[in-house]
Design a protein around this motif. Structure first.
Motif, short mmCIF file in Angstrom:
data_model
loop_
_atom_site.label_atom_id
_atom_site.label_comp_id
_atom_site.label_asym_id
_atom_site.label_seq_id
_atom_site.Cartn_x
_atom_site.Cartn_y
_atom_site.Cartn_z
N VAL A 142 -30.41 -3.64 -17.22
CA VAL A 142 -29.10 -3.81 -18.09
C VAL A 142 -28.90 -2.34 -18.68
CG1 VAL A 142 -28.22 -4.50 -20.29
CG2 VAL A 142 -29.49 -5.94 -18.61
N ASN A 143 -29.89 -1.71 -18.95
CA ASN A 143 -29.87 -0.37 -19.49
C ASN A 143 -29.25 0.82 -18.45
OD1 ASN A 143 -30.56 -0.83 -22.34
ND2 ASN A 143 -32.70 -0.62 -21.73
N MET A 144 -29.82 0.54 -17.25
CA MET A 144 -29.12 1.42 -16.42
C MET A 144 -27.72 1.19 -16.06
SD MET A 144 -30.70 1.46 -12.30
CE MET A 144 -32.57 1.46 -13.22
N GLN A 156 -24.11 -12.50 -22.36
CA GLN A 156 -25.13 -11.96 -21.49
C GLN A 156 -25.54 -13.20 -20.47
OE1 GLN A 156 -27.03 -8.96 -21.99
NE2 GLN A 156 -27.37 -9.39 -19.72
N MET A 165 -25.69 -0.14 -18.19
CA MET A 165 -24.51 0.47 -19.22
C MET A 165 -24.47 1.79 -19.25
SD MET A 165 -26.31 -2.02 -22.31
CE MET A 165 -25.16 -1.50 -23.33
N LYS A 166 -25.33 2.68 -18.42
CA LYS A 166 -25.37 4.01 -18.37
C LYS A 166 -24.27 4.57 -17.48
CE LYS A 166 -29.84 5.54 -19.87
NZ LYS A 166 -31.27 6.08 -19.63
N GLU A 226 -34.60 -5.97 -18.68
CA GLU A 226 -33.99 -4.86 -19.97
C GLU A 226 -33.70 -3.53 -19.35
OE1 GLU A 226 -36.58 -4.80 -23.12
OE2 GLU A 226 -35.45 -3.32 -24.25
N GLU A 227 -34.53 -3.11 -18.32
CA GLU A 227 -34.25 -1.72 -17.80
C GLU A 227 -33.20 -1.79 -16.96
OE1 GLU A 227 -37.89 -1.14 -15.55
OE2 GLU A 227 -38.98 -0.28 -17.40
N THR A 235 -23.99 -6.62 -18.22
CA THR A 235 -24.34 -5.62 -19.54
C THR A 235 -23.62 -6.08 -20.66
OG1 THR A 235 -22.42 -4.23 -18.76
CG2 THR A 235 -24.69 -3.92 -17.69
N LYS A 243 -23.49 -7.70 -24.23
CA LYS A 243 -24.49 -8.16 -25.08
C LYS A 243 -23.92 -9.49 -25.70
CE LYS A 243 -26.63 -3.88 -26.43
NZ LYS A 243 -26.73 -2.85 -27.48
#
Length: 921
Positions: free
Chosen positions: A352-354, A391, A356-357, A349-350, A386, A388
């Protein structure tokens, strides 16, 4: 077997038996006419044997003999030898139909073809005995009787005339001894004798013509075949058109885009053409979404041991490796190393968020550590995209390496590289870029079994969507070998076979797939569509399957909508209405469900006002929806709220936006004009249908072919290039551009461009025989013999009975001085086309190179045959001269030698000329 099949079999037997009888009685024109009718009956018999009665009747109706043969070829219903016999009967049978003055040799040539066709049809194809009446008639036609009818007549007449000549001469000598009173009679007899001599000479000349006539017929047949091949090539090969109708869901490893695939799977033309039109429009727009460069980032790998001495730069090395490989392949992928300072492992999860940023599409992360008891490093790489909606999460298992230059490190890098290609291909598929995805996938190599499975699954998905059914099936069969227990490849085979009309095999694979995975919604929906098709039309069975799909998962919109359509067709409008309302609960914006509800309310529940409310809500978001406008106009025409002005308004507006019927009419008129060679009229119709965003392959094909026939090459090129712009990786577009630059006249011919387009076409279809053939010829002309040879070897594996391929491999074997191998290829080529003069000449040459003493007589036969077939070819003349020279017949050798160098002076041979001079020649 059906009554229709039995009737057609009896037709064939009757016509063939009548043809044999007429032939034996010397009525050659009547025999040929009956042969032609038997050939037509044979074609219909093959079609009825292959298809159901209804489908066969539609295929046969109003088709000429020639069109039936084309259908046999297109649908691959008979081997090449049977097609050759049918074409022989068609060519000479047509002559007999329009002209009773038919020579014996035409009938002889065709009766042989008919006999062979009879034996093949019953013994090989139908696996049954030849009917006794037909067998008896055929057996009477032995080789001796087939060639003897006219020859015996000529021989008998010649013998009679010779006897008559001897009698006249005897009478003449006797009359010379008589007195002058009989001089007048002697003169008369002398005149008759002279006439007899002239007639004898004429008959002897006719006998010589009879010997040559069969050769002329076979030569004409070969020329016809060559013309036909050139015609097909110049008119650009026929391909399957891409209409953006279907899509198969991915259930294999890595492919998670099930939702979108399911939406496409049931969009079939079985309920309402207008309903399907709307679905296609929505899908087309989705496929045109922007698909920018694919961005991949790699975060710092976490070191799992507190070892301060570990300083290996694994990430930087991987970054350099991937960047180099991507650049070499010309793939639009950007790879970046993004270092982070955290000492604890990153969760999915971390990560994927990274990603996306950083606007990344794919992110790699993982761990690196050094075991306590050896010097090897170990790495575990994980990755996730990334998106949604689509996935993907997976990992590359623990891998060990000693240093960054080891082969084990390169294997790890290769595995990561192919993960990127697979993820990028999946990304392209998600945005409808199927041809681009094919190019990426064919450049990828499955390092692990999981990657092999993913590549095959994605390839089959792309080919199925692009309607390349044979290629989709090929990849599915590979997938079965890799994962025999997977349901997905059997579903692919079922969809492809269903699209091709092979329903019995399709059903078998649907059942096989569902045995493995009975709860697969997309397969169940596809199976339900199978039973709803017009050719099957078992709506009750379709309904049962859809109900089962809903039991497994009641939240899938497409199952409810399809079930509503089936109930609508069954005229269960109340039940259908409830199913469509269920669709709106799942998706309140479902246009198709709204339109169906409106139709039921207006036309079956007598509530047109409520129906209009649903339709007007659709127009708020799409005021150009022609189907909705038509339905509103129909409501104002056919229900209790009749309003002539409103009806006219909405129907007129519908006609503006709904050009479907007009398009079909204009396209048909254009094709008809094209077939009549009225190219100016044809192009006016085709251009009416053209628009910059039109992606219809058929339309572009006809426009370019028409402009080429009009010799307007600039316009032809313009439309070819525009089609290429629409889908630059499409196999069909690239192949057509290659053919254009290869065959075009004057300034447009560009061999280098042709090569690049053929190479590009093969990136998305490595099995394209036409592109491979042209590219092989092109490389040969450029003297790139190794490349050309490799292509011809690949062609041989795909089509071993292709005469050009066998000749080409024969040439290369000659270049390598492997004359025994060359002989084998040339002999096979002659079995396919016996009267090819060039093949006879080359075969003669290689036989003389293998062993002049052992094969001289055979080489001389082939060299003479080459000159008989084409006496204007300098190579044929020279090879015959060389064979005669080796035999010691210097006089004849010199005659052919000097004919050859008169055509091409550069062929002069000092040694042969010296020998001729010594012999006084």
């Amino acid at each position: 077997m059906s009554d229709t099949f039995t009737a057609k079999t009896e037709d064939f037997i009757n016509w063939a038996e009548t043809a044999f009888v007429h032939y034996m009685n010397g009525f050659f024109a009547d025999s040929l006419t009956n042969m032609r009718k038997s050939g037509e009956a044979a074609c219909k018999l093959l079609i009825i044997f292959k298809y159901s009665e209804k489908i066969a009747e539609n295929k046969i109706v109003q088709k000429s003999f020639n069109e039936l043969i084309e259908l046999i070829i297109t649908d691959d219903l008979a081997p090449k030898k049977a097609i050759n016999w049918l074409e022989t009967i068609q060519i000479h049978g047509n002559i007999a139909t329009h002209d009773n003055r038919v020579i014996y040799e035409q009938a002889h040539y065709c009766i042989t073809a008919l006999r062979l066709l009879v034996y093949w049809l019953f013994n090989e194809f139908l696996k049954t005995a030849i009917p006794s009446s037909l067998s008896i008639a055929s057996e009477k036609l032995t080789e001796s009787t087939l060639g003897a009818v006219t020859a015996k007549k000529a021989e008998a007449e010649l013998k009679e005339l010779r006897k008559e000549k001897e009698l006249f001469e005897k009478q003449y000598r006797s009359l010379n001894a008589k007195n002058n009173e009989e001089n007048l009679k002697t003169q008369q007899l002398n005149d008759e004798l002279n006439k007899a001599k002239i007639k004898i000479s004429e008959i002897e000349e006719e006998c010589k013509k009879i010997e040559q006539l069969e050769y002329e017929i076979s030569k004409t047949k070969a020329e016809t075949e060559q013309w036909k091949q050139k015609y097909e090539e110049a008119n650009f090969h026929k391909r399957k058109t891409v209409k953006l109708i279907k899509k198969i869901s991915m259930t294999g490893i890595i492919i998670i885009a099930v939702a979108l695939s399911i939406l496409f799977l049931i969009k079939k033309q079985i309920f309402s053409p207008k309903l399907n039109q709307n679905e296609q429009i929505v899908n087309f727009k989705a496929s045109q979404q922007p698909c920018d460069t694919f961005k991949v980032i790699l975060t710092s790998l976490k070191i799992l041991q507190d070892n301060p001495n570990i300083s290996i730069k694994f990430e930087e090395s991987l970054e350099n490796y991937i960047r180099t490989k991507v650049k070499e392949k010309g793939i639009r992928i950007d790879f970046f190393y993004y270092p982070v300072s955290s000492k604890i492992p990153v969760t999915c999860e971390e990560a994927v968020n990274m990603g996306m940023k950083k606007d990344a599409d794919l992110i790699f992360f993982g761990e690196l550590y050094e075991p306590l008891h050896n010097d090897s490093f170990e790495v575990k790489i994980k990755f996730s995209n990334t998106s949604k909606e689509n996935q993907i999460n997976d990992e590359i298992m623990l891998r060990a390496f000693s240093k960054l230059t080891d082969s084990s490190t390169i294997k790890i890098f290769n595995e990561i590289e192919n993960c990127i290609y697979i993820a990028y291909a999946n990304h392209l598929i998600f945005y409808g870029k199927y041809s681009d995805a094919l190019a990426v996938l064919y450049s990828a190599k499955g390092i692990t079994k999981a990657q092999e499975v993913a590549v095959c699954a994605l390839l089959s998905n792309c080919h199925l969507y692009l309607q390349n059914y044979e290629l989709a099936m090929k990849e599915a069969e590979k997938l079965i070998k890799l994962q025999p227990d997977s349901a997905y490849p059997y579903a692919v085979l079922a969809e492809a076979l269903k699209a091709k009309g092979n329903y019995s095999e399709a059903e078998k694979y649907y059942q096989k797939s569902l045995q493995i995975r009975p709860d697969n919604i997309s397969t169940l929906v596809g199976y339900a569509d199978f039973y709803a098709r017009e050719e099957i039309r078992n709506l009750q069975k379709s309904k049962e399957i859809l109900q089962q799909a809903i039991v497994y998962d009641s939240t899938v919109l497409v199952s409810w909508r399809f079930l509503g359509d089936v109930e609508y067709l069954l005229k269960n409008y109340n039940i259908s209405y409830k199913h469509y309302l269920k669709c709106l609960k799942i998706d309140s914006a479902d246009i198709l469900a709204k339109q169906r509800i409106a139709e039921i309310l207006a036309f079956y529940f007598d509530e047109p006002e409520k129906g209009l409310e649903y339709l007007y809500s659709i127009l708020k978001s799409d005021s150009t929806n022609a189907s909705v406008l038509f339905t509103i106009g129909n409501i104002y025409t056919s229900t209790k709220i009749k309003d002539a002005d409103k009806a006219k308004y909405y129907l007129s507006k519908s006609k503006i936006y709904d050009t479907e019927k007009t398009n079909l009419a204009d396209f048909g008129l254009g094709v008809a004009a094209y077939e009549k060679k009225d190219f100016k009229t044809a192009i006016t119709y085709f251009l009416k249908l053209y628009s910059p965003d039109n992606s219809d392959l058929d339309l572009y094909d006809y426009i370019t072919r028409t402009y080429i026939n009009l010799k307007e090459y600039d316009n032809a090129l313009k439309y070819l290039e525009h089609a290429y712009w629409l889908d630059s990786m499409n196999n069909f577009y690239n192949s057509n551009l290659g053919i254009f630059y290869f065959l075009a006249e004057y300034k447009h011919q560009n061999i280098d461009k042709a090569a690049s387009y053929f190479e590009r076409a093969l990136k998305t279809n490595p099995y394209d025989i036409l592109s491979l053939t042209y590219l092989g010829r092109l490389y040969y002309n450029q003297q790139k013999f190794l490349k050309s040879k490799n292509i011809y070897k690949k062609l041989y594996s795909l089509d071993p009975d292709n005469v050009d391929v066998n000749k080409g491999l024969g040439y290369f074997a000659e270049l390598d001085s492997n004359f025994t191998e060359a002989r084998a290829y040339y002999q096979k080529a002659l079995k396919i086309i016996p009267d090819d003069d060039n093949t006879h000449a080359r075969l003669a040459m290689v036989m003389m190179n293998i062993s002049p003493k052992k094969y001289l007589e055979e080489a001389l036969f082939h060299a003479q045959r080459a000159v008989e077939l084409n006496s204007d070819d300098h190579e044929n003349l020279l090879i015959l001269s060389q064979a005669l020279f080796l035999k010691g017949d210097y006089k004849k050798s010199s005659e052919y030698y000097y004919k050859a160098i008169a055509i091409k002076p550069s062929l002069k041979h000092a040694g042969m000329e010296q020998t001729f001079a010594e012999k006084g020649l």
